[in-house]
Scaffold this motif. Sequence first.
Motif, PDB file in Angstrom:
ATOM      1  N   TYR A 140      43.409 -11.916 -61.189  1.00 15.92           N
ATOM      2  CA  TYR A 140      43.328 -12.229 -59.633  1.00 15.92           C
ATOM      3  C   TYR A 140      43.459 -13.943 -59.829  1.00 15.92           C
ATOM      4  CZ  TYR A 140      41.975 -13.269 -54.841  1.00 15.92           C
ATOM      5  OH  TYR A 140      41.838 -13.290 -53.760  1.00 15.92           O
ATOM      6  N   ASN A 141      42.696 -14.524 -60.726  1.00 14.02           N
ATOM      7  CA  ASN A 141      42.744 -16.086 -60.696  1.00 14.02           C
ATOM      8  C   ASN A 141      43.601 -16.668 -61.498  1.00 14.02           C
ATOM      9  OD1 ASN A 141      40.131 -16.751 -59.062  1.00 14.02           O
ATOM     10  ND2 ASN A 141      39.417 -15.134 -60.084  1.00 14.02           N
ATOM     11  N   LEU A 142      43.967 -16.323 -62.595  1.00 17.17           N
ATOM     12  CA  LEU A 142      44.899 -16.758 -63.705  1.00 17.17           C
ATOM     13  C   LEU A 142      46.521 -16.986 -63.394  1.00 17.17           C
ATOM     14  CD1 LEU A 142      43.154 -15.995 -66.981  1.00 17.17           C
ATOM     15  CD2 LEU A 142      42.451 -17.963 -65.267  1.00 17.17           C
ATOM     16  N   LEU A 143      46.805 -16.320 -62.400  1.00 19.67           N
ATOM     17  CA  LEU A 143      48.409 -16.115 -62.206  1.00 19.67           C
ATOM     18  C   LEU A 143      48.808 -17.038 -61.034  1.00 19.67           C
ATOM     19  CD1 LEU A 143      48.789 -12.498 -61.975  1.00 19.67           C
ATOM     20  CD2 LEU A 143      49.581 -14.008 -63.877  1.00 19.67           C
ATOM     21  N   GLY A 144      47.743 -17.907 -60.641  1.00 22.45           N
ATOM     22  CA  GLY A 144      47.866 -19.206 -59.787  1.00 22.45           C
ATOM     23  C   GLY A 144      48.048 -18.676 -58.098  1.00 22.45           C
ATOM     24  N   LYS A 145      48.352 -19.570 -57.284  1.00 20.25           N
ATOM     25  CA  LYS A 145      48.509 -19.439 -56.106  1.00 20.25           C
ATOM     26  C   LYS A 145      50.078 -19.673 -55.388  1.00 20.25           C
ATOM     27  CE  LYS A 145      43.723 -20.628 -54.814  1.00 20.25           C
ATOM     28  NZ  LYS A 145      43.170 -21.723 -53.979  1.00 20.25           N
ATOM     29  N   GLU A 146      50.477 -19.088 -54.242  1.00 23.76           N
ATOM     30  CA  GLU A 146      51.590 -19.183 -53.590  1.00 23.76           C
ATOM     31  C   GLU A 146      51.412 -20.709 -52.791  1.00 23.76           C
ATOM     32  OE1 GLU A 146      52.206 -15.658 -51.560  1.00 23.76           O
ATOM     33  OE2 GLU A 146      52.686 -14.378 -53.250  1.00 23.76           O
ATOM     34  N   GLU A 147      52.910 -20.719 -52.260  1.00 23.99           N
ATOM     35  CA  GLU A 147      52.853 -22.070 -51.412  1.00 23.99           C
ATOM     36  C   GLU A 147      51.917 -22.056 -50.223  1.00 23.99           C
ATOM     37  OE1 GLU A 147      56.833 -22.664 -50.277  1.00 23.99           O
ATOM     38  OE2 GLU A 147      57.177 -23.213 -52.356  1.00 23.99           O
ATOM     39  N   ASP A 148      51.619 -20.615 -49.522  1.00 19.26           N
ATOM     40  CA  ASP A 148      51.009 -20.573 -48.558  1.00 19.26           C
ATOM     41  C   ASP A 148      49.239 -20.406 -48.719  1.00 19.26           C
ATOM     42  OD1 ASP A 148      50.934 -18.039 -49.612  1.00 19.26           O
ATOM     43  OD2 ASP A 148      51.677 -16.961 -47.985  1.00 19.26           O
ATOM     44  N   GLY A 149      48.971 -20.508 -50.062  1.00 18.89           N
ATOM     45  CA  GLY A 149      47.683 -20.465 -50.507  1.00 18.89           C
ATOM     46  C   GLY A 149      47.114 -18.874 -50.932  1.00 18.89           C
ATOM     47  N   ASP A 150      47.905 -17.940 -50.799  1.00 15.32           N
ATOM     48  CA  ASP A 150      47.479 -16.467 -51.148  1.00 15.32           C
ATOM     49  C   ASP A 150      47.581 -16.548 -52.749  1.00 15.32           C
ATOM     50  OD1 ASP A 150      47.184 -15.739 -48.822  1.00 15.32           O
ATOM     51  OD2 ASP A 150      49.148 -14.977 -48.461  1.00 15.32           O
ATOM     52  N   MET A 151      46.707 -15.789 -53.422  1.00 14.55           N
ATOM     53  CA  MET A 151      46.600 -15.648 -54.911  1.00 14.55           C
ATOM     54  C   MET A 151      47.854 -14.603 -55.074  1.00 14.55           C
ATOM     55  SD  MET A 151      43.878 -17.336 -55.404  1.00 14.55           S
ATOM     56  CE  MET A 151      43.675 -16.967 -57.396  1.00 14.55           C
ATOM     57  N   ILE A 152      48.780 -15.245 -56.297  1.00  9.67           N
ATOM     58  CA  ILE A 152      49.664 -14.343 -56.722  1.00  9.67           C
ATOM     59  C   ILE A 152      49.219 -13.125 -57.515  1.00  9.67           C
ATOM     60  CG2 ILE A 152      51.806 -14.515 -58.500  1.00  9.67           C
ATOM     61  CD1 ILE A 152      51.758 -17.547 -58.185  1.00  9.67           C
ATOM     62  N   GLY A 153      48.163 -13.194 -57.983  1.00 12.24           N
ATOM     63  CA  GLY A 153      47.448 -12.149 -58.633  1.00 12.24           C
ATOM     64  C   GLY A 153      46.898 -10.994 -57.966  1.00 12.24           C
ATOM     65  N   GLU A 154      46.952 -10.999 -56.444  1.00 13.70           N
ATOM     66  CA  GLU A 154      46.141 -10.144 -55.607  1.00 13.70           C
ATOM     67  C   GLU A 154      46.786  -8.799 -55.775  1.00 13.70           C
ATOM     68  OE1 GLU A 154      44.918  -9.657 -50.971  1.00 13.70           O
ATOM     69  OE2 GLU A 154      46.159 -11.345 -51.608  1.00 13.70           O
ATOM     70  N   VAL A 155      48.029  -8.590 -55.764  1.00 14.72           N
ATOM     71  CA  VAL A 155      48.618  -7.454 -55.741  1.00 14.72           C
ATOM     72  C   VAL A 155      48.304  -6.650 -56.858  1.00 14.72           C
ATOM     73  CG1 VAL A 155      50.952  -6.108 -55.706  1.00 14.72           C
ATOM     74  CG2 VAL A 155      50.211  -7.824 -54.143  1.00 14.72           C
ATOM     75  N   PRO A 156      48.699  -7.169 -58.390  1.00 10.78           N
ATOM     76  CA  PRO A 156      48.150  -6.559 -59.489  1.00 10.78           C
ATOM     77  C   PRO A 156      46.900  -6.294 -59.621  1.00 10.78           C
ATOM     78  CG  PRO A 156      49.125  -8.722 -60.050  1.00 10.78           C
ATOM     79  CD  PRO A 156      49.226  -8.291 -58.642  1.00 10.78           C
ATOM     80  N   ALA A 157      46.106  -7.278 -59.203  1.00 11.87           N
ATOM     81  CA  ALA A 157      44.385  -6.939 -59.383  1.00 11.87           C
ATOM     82  C   ALA A 157      44.116  -5.579 -58.285  1.00 11.87           C
ATOM     83  CB  ALA A 157      43.627  -8.345 -58.856  1.00 11.87           C
ATOM     84  N   HIS A 158      44.831  -5.738 -57.169  1.00 14.90           N
ATOM     85  CA  HIS A 158      44.289  -4.342 -56.691  1.00 14.90           C
ATOM     86  C   HIS A 158      44.663  -3.223 -57.278  1.00 14.90           C
ATOM     87  CE1 HIS A 158      44.623  -6.598 -52.497  1.00 14.90           C
ATOM     88  NE2 HIS A 158      43.370  -6.653 -52.654  1.00 14.90           N
ATOM     89  N   TYR A 159      45.731  -3.036 -57.915  1.00 19.60           N
ATOM     90  CA  TYR A 159      46.071  -2.001 -58.679  1.00 19.60           C
ATOM     91  C   TYR A 159      45.086  -1.773 -59.895  1.00 19.60           C
ATOM     92  CZ  TYR A 159      50.994  -2.008 -56.899  1.00 19.60           C
ATOM     93  OH  TYR A 159      51.956  -1.687 -56.325  1.00 19.60           O
ATOM     94  N   PHE A 160      44.522  -2.780 -60.488  1.00 23.87           N
ATOM     95  CA  PHE A 160      43.344  -2.358 -61.348  1.00 23.87           C
ATOM     96  C   PHE A 160      42.130  -2.004 -60.402  1.00 23.87           C
ATOM     97  CE2 PHE A 160      45.832  -5.336 -64.272  1.00 23.87           C
ATOM     98  CZ  PHE A 160      45.558  -4.717 -65.235  1.00 23.87           C
TER      99      PHE A 160
END
Length: 314
Positions: free
Chosen positions: A219-239
């Motif tokens: 969730y945290n190590l993949l960084g953030k998008e321009e709008d502030g959302d976490m890039i790792g949110e989608v794969p973290a949801h799968y886990f």
Amino acid sequence: MNGHQESKCLTAKERANEKSRLYSLLSAAVEYDRSYQHPLNQSNNVLLIYRLQNMRSVASLNFGLAIMCLTYCGINIALIFVNYLNAKAESNGSEQIVSDDIFHRLEFWATFGFALIECISLVATPKSLISIYKSPLTLKLVLFFNIVASFVPALLVTLNRETFEILSHEIEYMNELTMTFVDLILLFNLLQLEDESIKGHFFLTIGAGVVACVQLAVYNLLGKEEDGDMIGEVPAHYFEFVFEMLSSFIGFWFCMDDKRVAEHEIGLILYGSHDNCGICGESREEFEQTYQVSSAKKANYVCPATSYGSVSKV
């Protein structure tokens, strides 16, 4: 004349003895037939009747909890599908299938509901908590922390998702530590593995820590998008959803095993012998260790309920 009368008396006595012998054989046959058919026991033991009613309630409650565990599993399967469709729609610039507000509220409140299910299943278990984990107080503290740590992010997301979404996910993924710890304890109990040794405690702690660290890292190590959302949110949801599905299966298994244990004791009370009930022995041991200063174990334990009444066949 006297000899003839004496012969008649002997014959009468022989007939009486024969009738008595036949009656005894008939009574024994009837008693054997009753025993073979397993008739209901009779008891003037008030505590035993209370125990019977309690076990019936426990069996019904655990069956309901098992159904809820399967429902939670179904929710996570649906969320995996929605997570994939939303991510695909976002990558194509299309409108999301399900809004983020509904998605996250369902995710967090379902997790809180499952935390309640796990807590109730451990409180309502017919087994002694000592037989599940050797430190019942530690287990209770972990359960209470699990409830608080799952309720707070659910409430925050409901109040304002955009402001508290990242914080809520951080709390939820850190709470995976306690959820995994409880799941491993339940799994150890179902597999009848001992956790008394240092090796057992080490495995529980490491296993729980690995699950929590993996989700936090993704969730945290993949960084953030321009709008502030976490890039790792989608794969973290799968886990997260896959782990929750496994947790729901373990919870379902545990609740159904509790139902089996309760129904076994119901059978002992109704049809068998309740004099040496292992469940009651473990419960007394837990009571002595929790509420009494002396917790000496007694060998050849006999169920205390038998001191208040007897159980006999009809």
